[in-house]
Design an enzyme around this catalytic site. Structure first.
Site, PDB file in Angstrom:
ATOM      1  N   HIS A  14      28.909 -55.085  60.485  1.00 55.95           N
ATOM      2  CA  HIS A  14      27.824 -54.393  61.170  1.00 55.95           C
ATOM      3  C   HIS A  14      28.065 -54.442  62.675  1.00 55.95           C
ATOM      4  O   HIS A  14      28.980 -55.102  63.166  1.00 55.95           O
ATOM      5  CB  HIS A  14      26.448 -54.974  60.800  1.00 55.95           C
ATOM      6  CG  HIS A  14      26.100 -56.253  61.473  1.00 55.95           C
ATOM      7  ND1 HIS A  14      24.810 -56.622  61.775  1.00 55.95           N
ATOM      8  CD2 HIS A  14      26.882 -57.270  61.915  1.00 55.95           C
ATOM      9  CE1 HIS A  14      24.806 -57.794  62.357  1.00 55.95           C
ATOM     10  NE2 HIS A  14      26.044 -58.217  62.449  1.00 55.95           N
ATOM     11  N   CYS A  33      28.225 -59.419  69.316  1.00 58.69           N
ATOM     12  CA  CYS A  33      27.708 -58.667  68.163  1.00 58.69           C
ATOM     13  C   CYS A  33      27.602 -57.180  68.470  1.00 58.69           C
ATOM     14  O   CYS A  33      27.310 -56.376  67.586  1.00 58.69           O
ATOM     15  CB  CYS A  33      26.351 -59.210  67.734  1.00 58.69           C
ATOM     16  SG  CYS A  33      26.453 -60.902  67.166  1.00 58.69           S
ATOM     17  N   HIS A  39      31.837 -56.276  63.381  1.00 59.43           N
ATOM     18  CA  HIS A  39      32.321 -57.595  62.975  1.00 59.43           C
ATOM     19  C   HIS A  39      31.687 -57.900  61.624  1.00 59.43           C
ATOM     20  O   HIS A  39      30.762 -57.196  61.201  1.00 59.43           O
ATOM     21  CB  HIS A  39      31.938 -58.657  64.014  1.00 59.43           C
ATOM     22  CG  HIS A  39      30.458 -58.819  64.152  1.00 59.43           C
ATOM     23  ND1 HIS A  39      29.698 -57.980  64.928  1.00 59.43           N
ATOM     24  CD2 HIS A  39      29.581 -59.689  63.591  1.00 59.43           C
ATOM     25  CE1 HIS A  39      28.428 -58.335  64.844  1.00 59.43           C
ATOM     26  NE2 HIS A  39      28.327 -59.376  64.034  1.00 59.43           N
ATOM     27  N   HIS A  41      30.198 -60.476  58.302  1.00 62.34           N
ATOM     28  CA  HIS A  41      29.492 -61.688  57.898  1.00 62.34           C
ATOM     29  C   HIS A  41      29.595 -61.858  56.386  1.00 62.34           C
ATOM     30  O   HIS A  41      29.665 -60.870  55.655  1.00 62.34           O
ATOM     31  CB  HIS A  41      27.991 -61.606  58.218  1.00 62.34           C
ATOM     32  CG  HIS A  41      27.672 -61.641  59.667  1.00 62.34           C
ATOM     33  ND1 HIS A  41      27.734 -62.787  60.420  1.00 62.34           N
ATOM     34  CD2 HIS A  41      27.285 -60.659  60.514  1.00 62.34           C
ATOM     35  CE1 HIS A  41      27.381 -62.509  61.661  1.00 62.34           C
ATOM     36  NE2 HIS A  41      27.104 -61.223  61.754  1.00 62.34           N
ATOM     37  N   ASP A  79      27.452 -54.229  49.724  1.00 61.81           N
ATOM     38  CA  ASP A  79      28.602 -55.132  49.604  1.00 61.81           C
ATOM     39  C   ASP A  79      29.900 -54.429  50.020  1.00 61.81           C
ATOM     40  O   ASP A  79      30.193 -53.333  49.538  1.00 61.81           O
ATOM     41  CB  ASP A  79      28.713 -55.650  48.165  1.00 61.81           C
ATOM     42  CG  ASP A  79      29.667 -56.831  48.059  1.00 61.81           C
ATOM     43  OD1 ASP A  79      29.881 -57.528  49.075  1.00 61.81           O
ATOM     44  OD2 ASP A  79      30.206 -57.055  46.951  1.00 61.81           O
ATOM     45  N   HIS A  80      30.648 -55.073  50.914  1.00 58.66           N
ATOM     46  CA  HIS A  80      31.939 -54.559  51.384  1.00 58.66           C
ATOM     47  C   HIS A  80      31.837 -53.174  52.025  1.00 58.66           C
ATOM     48  O   HIS A  80      32.669 -52.284  51.753  1.00 58.66           O
ATOM     49  CB  HIS A  80      32.974 -54.568  50.247  1.00 58.66           C
ATOM     50  CG  HIS A  80      33.461 -55.950  49.929  1.00 58.66           C
ATOM     51  ND1 HIS A  80      32.697 -56.862  49.248  1.00 58.66           N
ATOM     52  CD2 HIS A  80      34.612 -56.579  50.233  1.00 58.66           C
ATOM     53  CE1 HIS A  80      33.367 -57.997  49.143  1.00 58.66           C
ATOM     54  NE2 HIS A  80      34.521 -57.857  49.724  1.00 58.66           N
ATOM     55  N   GLU A 125      22.430 -64.820  57.865  1.00 61.46           N
ATOM     56  CA  GLU A 125      23.539 -64.107  58.475  1.00 61.46           C
ATOM     57  C   GLU A 125      24.717 -65.060  58.675  1.00 61.46           C
ATOM     58  O   GLU A 125      25.872 -64.663  58.654  1.00 61.46           O
ATOM     59  CB  GLU A 125      23.076 -63.547  59.815  1.00 61.46           C
ATOM     60  CG  GLU A 125      24.011 -62.544  60.423  1.00 61.46           C
ATOM     61  CD  GLU A 125      23.417 -62.017  61.715  1.00 61.46           C
ATOM     62  OE1 GLU A 125      23.303 -60.798  61.836  1.00 61.46           O
ATOM     63  OE2 GLU A 125      23.049 -62.829  62.585  1.00 61.46           O
TER      64      GLU A 125
HETATM   65 NI    NI Z   1      26.588 -60.062  63.304  1.00 59.76          NI
END
Ligand code: NI
Length: 147
Positions: A14, A33, A39, A41, A79-80, A125
């Site tokens: 995200h 961020c 990046h 998570h 997801d992914h 997160e």
């Molecule tokens: Ni983040």
């Protein structure tokens, strides 16, 4: 009234970037961020369901049914993927942990069977931060706010 918790995880990318702020302000607020290419998570989230026990099964809700709903309405979407770019759920939504918790709550609350209410959703997160969205009228025990 009974509370039931179940935990899920997914991996996603995200970027935190507000259209209401300039590029410089976004950088100042969101720091790394705000990285233009995003990046990732390893997210975890917990659902807290509340309701009455089913007299036939002695469970609050069938777990297979719950997993199927979560898979179809949340995990298959998030997801992914790159949350900001690849999902309908987060179109126009800044993907903070707070907003992810809220969107997950709204999405799942709309599809749970009658008699089962979503009391809260907690989204981790990272190990160090998590956001909880709870139904305003839910009366949750204090331990829910720990870790
Ligand atoms: Ni983040």
């Amino acid at each position: 009234m009974l509370l039931f918790k179940r935990r899920y995880h997914f991996a996603a990318a995200h970027r935190l970037h507000s259209p209401h702020l300039s590029d410089a302000e976004n950088k100042a607020v969101f720091l790394q961020c705000n990285n233009a290419n995003g990046h990732g998570h390893n997210y975890e989230f917990e659902l807290y369901l509340e309701g009455e026990i089913n007299p036939q099964t002695q469970m609050l809700m069938d777990l297979v049914e719950l997993d199927k709903l979560v898979e179809t309405h949340l995990l298959d979407e998030v997801d992914h993927v790159f949350l900001d770019k690849d999902t309908i759920l987060f179109k126009g939504v800044i993907t903070t942990a707070e907003n992810i918790a809220f969107v997950f709550f709204q999405t799942l609350d709309a599809v749970l069977p009658s008699g089962v209410d979503l009391a809260a959703v907690r989204v981790y997160e990272s190990r160090n931060n998590a956001a909880i969205y709870q139904r305003p009228e839910a009366k949750l025990p204090p331990f829910i706010y720990q870790s």
